[in-house]
Write a protein that holds these residues in place. Structure first.
Motif, mmCIF file in Angstrom:
data_model
loop_
_atom_site.group_PDB
_atom_site.id
_atom_site.type_symbol
_atom_site.label_atom_id
_atom_site.label_comp_id
_atom_site.label_asym_id
_atom_site.label_seq_id
_atom_site.Cartn_x
_atom_site.Cartn_y
_atom_site.Cartn_z
ATOM 1 N N PHE A 1 0.828 -1.206 0.000
ATOM 2 C CA PHE A 1 0.000 0.000 0.000
ATOM 3 C C PHE A 1 0.864 1.259 0.000
ATOM 4 C CE2 PHE A 1 -3.975 -2.098 2.074
ATOM 5 C CZ PHE A 1 -4.431 -2.476 0.831
ATOM 6 N N ASN A 2 1.950 1.254 0.756
ATOM 7 C CA ASN A 2 2.830 2.421 0.774
ATOM 8 C C ASN A 2 3.411 2.695 -0.609
ATOM 9 O OD1 ASN A 2 2.478 3.005 3.494
ATOM 10 N ND2 ASN A 2 4.236 1.782 4.150
ATOM 11 N N GLN B 1 0.583 4.237 -2.709
ATOM 12 C CA GLN B 1 0.294 5.603 -2.277
ATOM 13 C C GLN B 1 1.410 6.569 -2.665
ATOM 14 O OE1 GLN B 1 -0.283 4.565 1.874
ATOM 15 N NE2 GLN B 1 -2.485 4.906 1.730
ATOM 16 N N THR B 2 2.646 6.147 -2.503
ATOM 17 C CA THR B 2 3.773 7.000 -2.857
ATOM 18 C C THR B 2 3.755 7.322 -4.344
ATOM 19 O OG1 THR B 2 5.151 6.121 -1.079
ATOM 20 C CG2 THR B 2 6.300 7.163 -2.918
ATOM 21 N N ILE C 1 -0.396 9.984 -2.644
ATOM 22 C CA ILE C 1 -1.396 9.930 -1.583
ATOM 23 C C ILE C 1 -0.689 9.871 -0.236
ATOM 24 C CG2 ILE C 1 -3.270 8.549 -0.576
ATOM 25 C CD1 ILE C 1 -3.849 7.553 -3.421
ATOM 26 N N SER C 2 -1.170 10.617 0.723
ATOM 27 C CA SER C 2 -0.551 10.655 2.038
ATOM 28 C C SER C 2 -0.540 9.277 2.683
ATOM 29 C CB SER C 2 -1.299 11.637 2.946
ATOM 30 O OG SER C 2 -0.835 11.534 4.277
ATOM 31 N N SER C 3 0.588 8.901 3.225
ATOM 32 C CA SER C 3 0.703 7.599 3.889
ATOM 33 C C SER C 3 -0.093 7.553 5.189
ATOM 34 C CB SER C 3 2.174 7.283 4.181
ATOM 35 O OG SER C 3 2.742 8.283 5.018
ATOM 36 N N THR D 1 -3.154 7.923 5.345
ATOM 37 C CA THR D 1 -4.410 7.267 5.000
ATOM 38 C C THR D 1 -4.194 5.768 5.078
ATOM 39 O OG1 THR D 1 -4.956 9.079 3.485
ATOM 40 C CG2 THR D 1 -6.196 7.037 3.240
ATOM 41 N N TRP E 1 -4.889 2.322 4.426
ATOM 42 C CA TRP E 1 -5.665 1.474 3.538
ATOM 43 C C TRP E 1 -5.907 0.092 4.131
ATOM 44 C CZ3 TRP E 1 -4.306 2.041 -2.372
ATOM 45 C CH2 TRP E 1 -4.578 3.352 -2.779
ATOM 46 N N ALA F 1 -9.465 -1.222 -1.523
ATOM 47 C CA ALA F 1 -8.078 -0.772 -1.620
ATOM 48 C C ALA F 1 -7.175 -1.855 -2.180
ATOM 49 C CB ALA F 1 -7.573 -0.317 -0.251
ATOM 50 N N LEU G 1 -9.876 7.133 0.624
ATOM 51 C CA LEU G 1 -8.575 6.574 0.273
ATOM 52 C C LEU G 1 -7.654 7.578 -0.409
ATOM 53 C CD1 LEU G 1 -9.685 3.070 -1.098
ATOM 54 C CD2 LEU G 1 -8.801 3.620 1.181
ATOM 55 N N ASN H 1 -6.831 11.246 -10.478
ATOM 56 C CA ASN H 1 -5.824 10.196 -10.379
ATOM 57 C C ASN H 1 -5.842 9.352 -11.651
ATOM 58 O OD1 ASN H 1 -4.612 7.549 -9.619
ATOM 59 N ND2 ASN H 1 -4.364 8.617 -7.666
#
Length: 216
Positions: free
Chosen positions: A119-120, A123-124, A128-130, A132, A134, A142, A191, A197
């Motif tokens: 997920f990181n 998101q990276t 997207i801010s970590s 959040t 998921w 997600a 999310l 996006n």
């Protein structure tokens, strides 16, 4: 893993099996080339696929080792799989809103760590801010998004299709497409998936009416 399924008697299991095998036009998005359905097929015991088996089913078995590095075993079990002239289609189906609000992941230890790392990475890449989390919020949604991202990162022109059935009165399902639209909009907001996006361009939605699948 190949998971043989019974003939569905209610809910999304029933309706998707009927649609794929008897009324494929009802689950054919207008924005995608013609889908050749690979599961759930009556001739294959309505089997659903997960982990390396779903890649094998799509002819992408060479990606198996990479998937095992990205995600722990017992990953998403796809409700349906298809192939178009452009690339694979991964399908998640729902018949009522309660199904959409999935609980947090129950994974622990190394499996939990691998999921968080996956997920990181997603998101990276998408900005997207970590913060959040998921693993807790809309976890099933997600992890489907994460698998779409993973395939596309490897040059696979994959699409993620959400089939959200209408008028399943037995399950208390929505009667209007707007109800499903609001649910997905809420999930995207939670999310951090904004409408701009680029990954969302490859997420497709259909809201077929189960009344078209019922015997007169």
């Amino acid at each position: 893993m190949r998971v043989q399924q019974p003939s569905g008697t209610r809910g999304s299991l029933k309706w998707l099996q009927i649609a794929v095998n008897q009324a494929p036009d009802l689950v054919q998005p207008p924005d995608l080339p013609r889908i050749e359905w690979l599961s759930p097929l009556a001739t294959d015991s309505y089997a659903e696929y997960r982990d390396r088996a779903f890649l094998d089913r799509l002819g992408l078995g060479h990606l198996g080792p990479g998937l095992e590095q990205f995600w722990p075993k017992r990953g998403p079990q796809w409700d349906a799989l298809g192939m178009t002239a452009q690339g694979p289609v991964l399908v998640e189906a729902k018949a009522h809103l309660r199904e959409f609000f999935s609980p947090p992941t129950q994974s622990r230890d190394t499996s939990r760590q691998k999921i968080e790392e996956a997920f990181n990475a997603v998101q990276t890449d998408m900005g997207i801010s970590s913060s959040t989390d998921w693993t807790r919020t809309y976890y099933q949604y997600a992890n489907r998004i994460a698998h779409l991202w993973w395939l596309r990162q490897r040059g696979i022109n994959a699409s993620l299709l959400f089939v959200s059935f209408l008028n399943d009165d037995e399950m208390g399902g929505p009667k209007h497409a707007e109800s499903w639209g609001a649910a997905f909009a809420s999930a995207n907001y939670a999310l951090g998936l904004t409408g701009k996006n680029p990954l969302l361009r490859h997420v497709v939605h259909l809201t077929p009416d189960v009344r078209l699948l019922q015997a007169p």
